[in-house]
Design an enzyme around this catalytic site. Structure first.
Site, short mmCIF file in Angstrom:
data_model
loop_
_atom_site.label_atom_id
_atom_site.label_comp_id
_atom_site.label_asym_id
_atom_site.label_seq_id
_atom_site.Cartn_x
_atom_site.Cartn_y
_atom_site.Cartn_z
N SER A 1 -2.21 53.74 76.87
CA SER A 1 -1.90 55.08 77.35
C SER A 1 -0.99 55.83 76.39
CB SER A 1 -1.24 55.00 78.73
OG SER A 1 0.08 54.50 78.62
N GLU B 1 -3.91 54.24 69.24
CA GLU B 1 -5.18 54.75 69.78
C GLU B 1 -4.94 54.91 71.27
OE1 GLU B 1 -8.17 55.10 71.93
OE2 GLU B 1 -8.73 53.05 71.37
N TYR C 1 10.48 52.41 69.82
CA TYR C 1 10.86 51.05 69.40
C TYR C 1 10.95 50.97 67.88
CZ TYR C 1 9.36 49.74 74.16
OH TYR C 1 9.20 49.64 75.52
N LYS D 1 -0.67 40.59 71.59
CA LYS D 1 -0.28 40.57 73.00
C LYS D 1 -1.36 41.27 73.81
CE LYS D 1 1.76 43.04 75.96
NZ LYS D 1 1.08 42.59 77.21
N TRP E 1 -6.85 46.19 78.74
CA TRP E 1 -7.73 45.29 79.48
C TRP E 1 -9.17 45.79 79.57
CZ3 TRP E 1 -9.36 48.72 83.01
CH2 TRP E 1 -8.46 49.69 83.47
N GLU F 1 -5.97 62.11 82.39
CA GLU F 1 -6.88 60.98 82.22
C GLU F 1 -6.88 60.14 83.49
OE1 GLU F 1 -8.04 57.78 78.81
OE2 GLU F 1 -5.90 57.95 79.31
#
Length: 496
Positions: free
Chosen positions: A244, A266, A254, A190, A166, A400
């Site tokens: 993250s 990234e 997955y 997505k 976001w 972070e």
């Protein structure tokens, strides 16, 4: 920046028609009855209801992308024709620049000036750059024996799943979607559930630009549901993710549990920004350090959140950054005067406040900020925050935070600076300030980071690759190197 007042942006925000449907196979799809509220972090108000996609909606979107790749025109178009459509997408993004910037500002709290001048400039430039690159990619014909002809061709990989965060919802979507489309792939995008609306508008504009149905599909949904379904889907050939490190690990699992799809990551960062005493302009170095950590509310994977400054100048540099933090204008993202907007929602604000509390418990000294502000607005606002007396082993210097929180550490010599800078699980970016050419080259070569800025920070353009080392990920966005993520090399050997 356009000469638009705060009052006019507020008026336009009220008139904005925000659509929360999925965009699949070239049309808006409402999905099932499940929805979630898109809440603006500027005031805590609901912007609209968004279709909440799950495995079923992901299946539909992937099937559309599969048809478009296997039997549709897109992979079979001449590269120049694909490029023309990408250029048309860039033109439409430019035409809708104000609407897109306003949507970004509303959904994730970015100041409208930054949304218009930085975010939109970046995504428009991205589609334009890859549109111009599309017909300039070349294959190879290696020199072999005289009785054979060898051809090495690049072919589009297939269906790309792109999952983006976001903090830069359009820029990071563009960095993945544009090169994938230029290569001839089809895409299921997505966006984050915190910023779905700008991505949906991007999908509709791409269809309007002439992108065939199914080539770019946008599916909303929560990461553990829709993101997981995309990561596990056997008809997704490539998964490109920005987010993250913890979630990046899930996508690797997955892939292993499904079809061994390629996964490009990234991920996070804890970037060092090293200021040596011979920096060519200490005032500029301090100002840039302040800008870098407070820009975009500190919600930057490359944010220079660890300031490593030589002990002889630490007080001078830190004082300058603290002074800048105190004068920074924190306010309504829709006010053009605002320099730092809202954090991306209450949960994220609480998370950052938790890191600040941890820093105090560890013994770091809080110089400025440290708490929320403008609580009466209902928004998620945080004061710019600076800690000094930070030690390398503190969580404040290792984890972070993804907020406007600067940790100041000191060093006494070059070797110590490099050792502390590299003492992190991340390796996304780094900066250094020096007038000595040998120091610049020596330190840049020894820093384990995908990008090193010298006497600047966050500079660059689309000609250079972007990505990380260590637990900051793999692969590269931007530049012609990004095409490598979305193509397969094929060898054809012809016996003459």
């Amino acid at each position: 920046m356009l000469d638009i007042t705060h009052e006019e942006w507020l008026r336009r925000a009220k008139a904005l028609d925000l659509v929360g449907a999925h965009h699949i196979d070239g049309v808006d799809e409402g999905g099932g009855e499940a929805t979630f509220a898109a809440v603006s972090p500027r005031d805590g108000q609901v912007l609209t209801q968004v279709a909440d996609g799950g495995a079923e909606e992901v299946d539909v979107a992937v099937a559309a992308a599969r048809r478009a790749f296997d039997s549709g025109p897109w992979p079979r178009l001449a590269p120049a024709d694909r490029g023309r459509i990408l250029l048309r997408i860039a033109d439409l993004l430019e035409e809708h620049r104000e609407e897109l910037a306003l949507t970004v500002s509303l959904e994730m709290g970015k100041p409208i000036t930054d949304a218009y001048e930085i975010e939109l400039r970046a995504v428009i430039s991205t589609f334009r750059w890859y549109g111009q690159l599309a017909d300039k990619l070349t294959d190879e014909s290696p020199h072999t024996a005289p009785d054979a002809l060898a051809l090495v061709t690049r072919e589009p990989t297939g269906v790309v799943g792109a999952v983006v965060p976001w903090n830069f919802p359009l820029t990071l979507a563009g960095w993945k979607v544009a090169p994938a489309l230029a290569a001839g792939c089809t895409v299921v995008l997505k966006p984050s559930e915190n910023s779905p609306l700008s991505a949906l508008l991007l999908g509709r504009l791409a269809t309007e630009a002439g992108l065939p149905p199914g080539v770019l599909n946008v599916v909303n949904g929560k990461g553990p549901v829709a993101g997981r379904a995309l990561g596990l889907h056997p008809d997704v050939d490539v998964l490109a993710f920005t987010g993250s490190t913890a979630v990046g690990r899930h996508f690797l699992h997955y892939a292993a549990d499904s079809n061994l799809k390629r996964v490009w990551l990234e991920l996070g960062g804890k970037s060092p920004n090293i200021i040596f005493p011979d920096a060519p302009d200490l005032e500029k170095a301090a100002a840039t350090a302040a800008w870098g950590i407070f820009f975009n509310q500190g919600e930057m994977c490359t944010a220079p959140s660890r300031l490593l400054v030589h002990s002889s100048i630490a007080g001078q540099v830190t004082d300058a950054i603290v002074a800048r933090a105190r004068e920074l204008i924190v306010g309504d993202p829709l006010d053009p005067a605002t320099e730092m907007g809202a954090m991306a929602g209450g949960r994220h604000l609480d998370r950052v406040l938790g890191h600040i509390e941890t820093g105090l418990e560890e013994g770091a000294r809080l110089r400025v900020g440290g708490g929320r502000t403008l609580a009466e607005t209902g928004g998620s606002f945080l004061r710019p925050t600076v800690f000094d007396h930070v030690r390398p082993g503190m969580r404040l210097a290792r984890e972070e935070i993804f907020g406007p929180v600067l940790s100041v550490l000191t060093f006494d010599d070059l070797d110590e600076a490099v050792r502390v800078a590299n003492d992190t699980e991340y390796g996304l970016a780094a900066g250094l300030w020096t007038s000595d050419l040998s120091t610049a080259h020596q330190v840049a070569r020894t820093l384990r980071a995908g990008t090193v800025w010298v006497n600047c920070y966050e500079e660059g353009d689309l000609t250079v690759p972007f990505g990380g080392m260590k637990q900051s990920g793999n692969g590269r966005d931007k530049s012609a190197h990004a095409i490598e993520k979305y193509t397969e090399l094929k060898t054809t050997w012809i016996q003459l």
